[in-house]
Design a protein around this motif. Structure first.
Motif, PDB file in Angstrom:
ATOM      1  N   ASP A 115       0.949  -1.256  -0.013  1.00  0.00           N
ATOM      2  CA  ASP A 115       0.150   0.063  -0.066  1.00  0.00           C
ATOM      3  C   ASP A 115       0.897   1.228  -0.085  1.00  0.00           C
ATOM      4  N   ASP A 116       1.861   1.166   0.639  1.00  0.00           N
ATOM      5  CA  ASP A 116       2.991   2.277   0.730  1.00  0.00           C
ATOM      6  C   ASP A 116       3.506   2.653  -0.831  1.00  0.00           C
ATOM      7  N   ILE A 117       3.749   1.726  -1.380  1.00  0.00           N
ATOM      8  CA  ILE A 117       4.060   1.785  -2.888  1.00  0.00           C
ATOM      9  C   ILE A 117       3.112   2.811  -3.608  1.00  0.00           C
ATOM     10  N   LEU A 118       1.942   2.485  -3.712  1.00  0.00           N
ATOM     11  CA  LEU A 118       0.792   3.167  -4.236  1.00  0.00           C
ATOM     12  C   LEU A 118       0.730   4.768  -3.815  1.00  0.00           C
ATOM     13  N   ASP A 119       0.858   4.648  -2.498  1.00  0.00           N
ATOM     14  CA  ASP A 119       0.419   5.917  -1.800  1.00  0.00           C
ATOM     15  C   ASP A 119       1.675   7.048  -2.294  1.00  0.00           C
ATOM     16  N   LEU A 120       2.779   6.256  -2.622  1.00  0.00           N
ATOM     17  CA  LEU A 120       4.097   7.263  -3.011  1.00  0.00           C
ATOM     18  C   LEU A 120       3.787   7.630  -4.459  1.00  0.00           C
ATOM     19  N   LEU A 121       3.164   6.533  -5.128  1.00  0.00           N
ATOM     20  CA  LEU A 121       2.993   7.101  -6.347  1.00  0.00           C
ATOM     21  C   LEU A 121       2.038   8.041  -6.706  1.00  0.00           C
ATOM     22  N   GLN A 122       0.908   8.106  -5.903  1.00  0.00           N
ATOM     23  CA  GLN A 122      -0.084   8.881  -5.662  1.00  0.00           C
ATOM     24  C   GLN A 122       0.671  10.390  -5.201  1.00  0.00           C
ATOM     25  N   ASP A 123       1.265  10.296  -4.387  1.00  0.00           N
ATOM     26  CA  ASP A 123       2.067  11.458  -3.670  1.00  0.00           C
ATOM     27  C   ASP A 123       2.940  12.333  -4.847  1.00  0.00           C
ATOM     28  N   ALA A 124       3.841  11.282  -5.775  1.00  0.00           N
ATOM     29  CA  ALA A 124       4.370  11.981  -6.687  1.00  0.00           C
ATOM     30  C   ALA A 124       3.607  12.613  -7.562  1.00  0.00           C
ATOM     31  N   SER A 125       2.560  12.159  -8.055  1.00  0.00           N
ATOM     32  CA  SER A 125       1.574  12.714  -9.032  1.00  0.00           C
ATOM     33  C   SER A 125       1.072  14.003  -8.663  1.00  0.00           C
ATOM     34  N   GLU A 126       0.626  13.995  -7.368  1.00  0.00           N
ATOM     35  CA  GLU A 126      -0.171  14.960  -6.724  1.00  0.00           C
ATOM     36  C   GLU A 126       0.864  16.246  -6.588  1.00  0.00           C
ATOM     37  N   THR A 127       2.091  15.691  -6.188  1.00  0.00           N
ATOM     38  CA  THR A 127       3.074  16.878  -5.859  1.00  0.00           C
ATOM     39  C   THR A 127       3.763  17.558  -7.037  1.00  0.00           C
ATOM     40  N   MET A 128       3.617  16.966  -8.313  1.00  0.00           N
ATOM     41  CA  MET A 128       3.849  17.543  -9.502  1.00  0.00           C
ATOM     42  C   MET A 128       2.949  18.712  -9.571  1.00  0.00           C
ATOM     43  N   SER A 129       1.864  18.518  -9.369  1.00  0.00           N
ATOM     44  CA  SER A 129       0.505  19.540  -9.610  1.00  0.00           C
ATOM     45  C   SER A 129       0.508  20.427  -8.663  1.00  0.00           C
ATOM     46  N   LEU A 130       0.947  20.156  -7.128  1.00  0.00           N
ATOM     47  CA  LEU A 130       0.653  21.111  -6.277  1.00  0.00           C
ATOM     48  C   LEU A 130       1.794  22.157  -6.332  1.00  0.00           C
ATOM     49  N   TYR A 131       2.916  21.519  -6.772  1.00  0.00           N
ATOM     50  CA  TYR A 131       4.152  22.383  -6.795  1.00  0.00           C
ATOM     51  C   TYR A 131       4.410  23.154  -8.340  1.00  0.00           C
ATOM     52  N   ASP A 132       3.361  22.923  -9.153  1.00  0.00           N
ATOM     53  CA  ASP A 132       3.316  23.640 -10.360  1.00  0.00           C
ATOM     54  C   ASP A 132       4.539  23.415 -11.001  1.00  0.00           C
ATOM     55  N   VAL A 133       5.008  21.888 -11.107  1.00  0.00           N
ATOM     56  CA  VAL A 133       6.216  21.678 -11.924  1.00  0.00           C
ATOM     57  C   VAL A 133       5.849  22.105 -13.226  1.00  0.00           C
ATOM     58  N   GLN A 134       6.680  22.504 -14.144  1.00  0.00           N
ATOM     59  CA  GLN A 134       6.220  22.828 -15.582  1.00  0.00           C
ATOM     60  C   GLN A 134       6.599  21.886 -16.573  1.00  0.00           C
ATOM     61  N   ALA A 135       7.743  21.171 -16.335  1.00  0.00           N
ATOM     62  CA  ALA A 135       8.164  20.182 -17.447  1.00  0.00           C
ATOM     63  C   ALA A 135       8.989  19.081 -16.539  1.00  0.00           C
ATOM     64  N   MET A 136       9.054  17.966 -17.206  1.00  0.00           N
ATOM     65  CA  MET A 136       9.656  16.814 -16.833  1.00  0.00           C
ATOM     66  C   MET A 136      11.222  16.780 -17.113  1.00  0.00           C
ATOM     67  N   SER A 149      11.839   7.088  -3.455  1.00  0.00           N
ATOM     68  CA  SER A 149      11.213   6.100  -2.251  1.00  0.00           C
ATOM     69  C   SER A 149      10.421   5.169  -2.619  1.00  0.00           C
ATOM     70  N   ILE A 150       9.896   5.198  -3.737  1.00  0.00           N
ATOM     71  CA  ILE A 150       8.919   4.070  -4.393  1.00  0.00           C
ATOM     72  C   ILE A 150       9.774   2.662  -4.697  1.00  0.00           C
ATOM     73  N   SER A 151      10.949   2.866  -5.122  1.00  0.00           N
ATOM     74  CA  SER A 151      11.997   1.905  -5.165  1.00  0.00           C
ATOM     75  C   SER A 151      12.433   1.333  -4.202  1.00  0.00           C
ATOM     76  N   ASP A 152      12.559   2.250  -2.812  1.00  0.00           N
ATOM     77  CA  ASP A 152      12.716   1.854  -1.628  1.00  0.00           C
ATOM     78  C   ASP A 152      11.658   0.851  -0.788  1.00  0.00           C
ATOM     79  N   ARG A 153      10.476   1.124  -1.260  1.00  0.00           N
ATOM     80  CA  ARG A 153       9.392   0.511  -0.671  1.00  0.00           C
ATOM     81  C   ARG A 153       9.070  -0.844  -1.538  1.00  0.00           C
ATOM     82  N   CYS A 154       9.482  -0.874  -2.606  1.00  0.00           N
ATOM     83  CA  CYS A 154       9.428  -2.030  -3.434  1.00  0.00           C
ATOM     84  C   CYS A 154      10.626  -3.076  -2.836  1.00  0.00           C
ATOM     85  N   GLU A 155      11.686  -2.475  -2.343  1.00  0.00           N
ATOM     86  CA  GLU A 155      12.706  -3.517  -1.825  1.00  0.00           C
ATOM     87  C   GLU A 155      12.172  -3.834  -0.697  1.00  0.00           C
ATOM     88  N   ASP A 156      11.472  -2.774   0.141  1.00  0.00           N
ATOM     89  CA  ASP A 156      11.071  -3.580   1.544  1.00  0.00           C
ATOM     90  C   ASP A 156      10.157  -4.722   1.521  1.00  0.00           C
TER      91      ASP A 156
END
Length: 215
Positions: A90-111, A195-202
């Motif tokens: 569950d932590d893995i998916l939480d982090l995926l969602q956190d990452a996607s939402e953070t991009m929007s909240l921080y107004d990241v303009q480009a990858m 952190s996503i890969s860290d949780r996968c390793e856990d």
């Protein structure tokens, strides 16, 4: 003895693990599409929504596993292992969602290339987690046990690759980025992705423990 006969035995924990693993892969694939198509606002919103939907569906699976733990007298593997596995997944998916939402909240303009590399490694880790989890129902079969250990080792290597990409990306960021706000944004994104890969390793470490106890 009567109490034991009245209480449910086994449960469908492995099936629920598989369902959760499928949601992890779905969320990871949508996340990759999100960063690959980030310049398109419509697709960006679509794929962010898909990551969130996968996370919510996985939450329901996690809740069901925890509910079953309280109702099942005899579990197929140790209770602490079940609890650790489902919450780690569950932590893995939480982090995926956190990452996607953070991009929007921080107004990241480009990858950039570093985000794409970290995202790709994260998605590969997620797919390996799903594969390892799918082997658990027949982990007493030597070929399955061997395949699970091999998959966990692949996750470890991918996590090490993500560490190296992370260190390189951070070094480049602090050397070259002049805008402090952009530096803060990108640093947060890098850390979430790593952190996503860290949780996968856990989760891989927990699966290895299950395999070793079953062998």
């Amino acid at each position: 003895m009567l109490f034991g006969k009245l209480m449910p035995r086994e449960g469908n924990f492995f099936e629920l693990f598989n369902q959760h693993g499928d949601f992890i892969v779905a969320g990871a694939r949508s996340f990759i599409l999100l960063i690959q198509n980030y310049a398109d606002p419509v697709l960006r919103e679509r794929y962010t929504g898909e990551v969130g939907a996968a996370e919510r569906q996985a939450d329901r699976v996690t809740a069901e596993v925890n509910r079953l733990l309280h109702k099942t007298f005899i579990t197929p593997i140790d209770r602490e292992q079940i609890h650790g596995l489902i919450n780690g997944m569950d932590d893995i998916l939480d982090l995926l969602q956190d990452a996607s939402e953070t991009m929007s909240l921080y107004d990241v303009q480009a990858m950039n290339d570093d985000i794409l590399r970290l995202g790709d490694l994260s998605a590969k880790c997620c797919e390996r987690v799903q594969h390892a989890v799918s082997l658990l129902p027949k982990i007493n079969v030597p070929a399955n046990a061997e395949a699970a250990i091999k998959t966990c080792e692949e996750i470890d290597r991918l996590e090490s690759d993500a560490d190296r990409v992370m260190r390189s990306a951070m070094s480049k960021l602090f050397r070259e980025e002049k805008d402090v706000r952009e530096l803060i944004k990108l640093r947060a994104i890098y850390e979430l992705l790593e952190s996503i890969s860290d949780r996968c390793e856990d989760v891989a470490n927990l699966i290895e423990g299950v395999v070793l106890e079953a062998s």
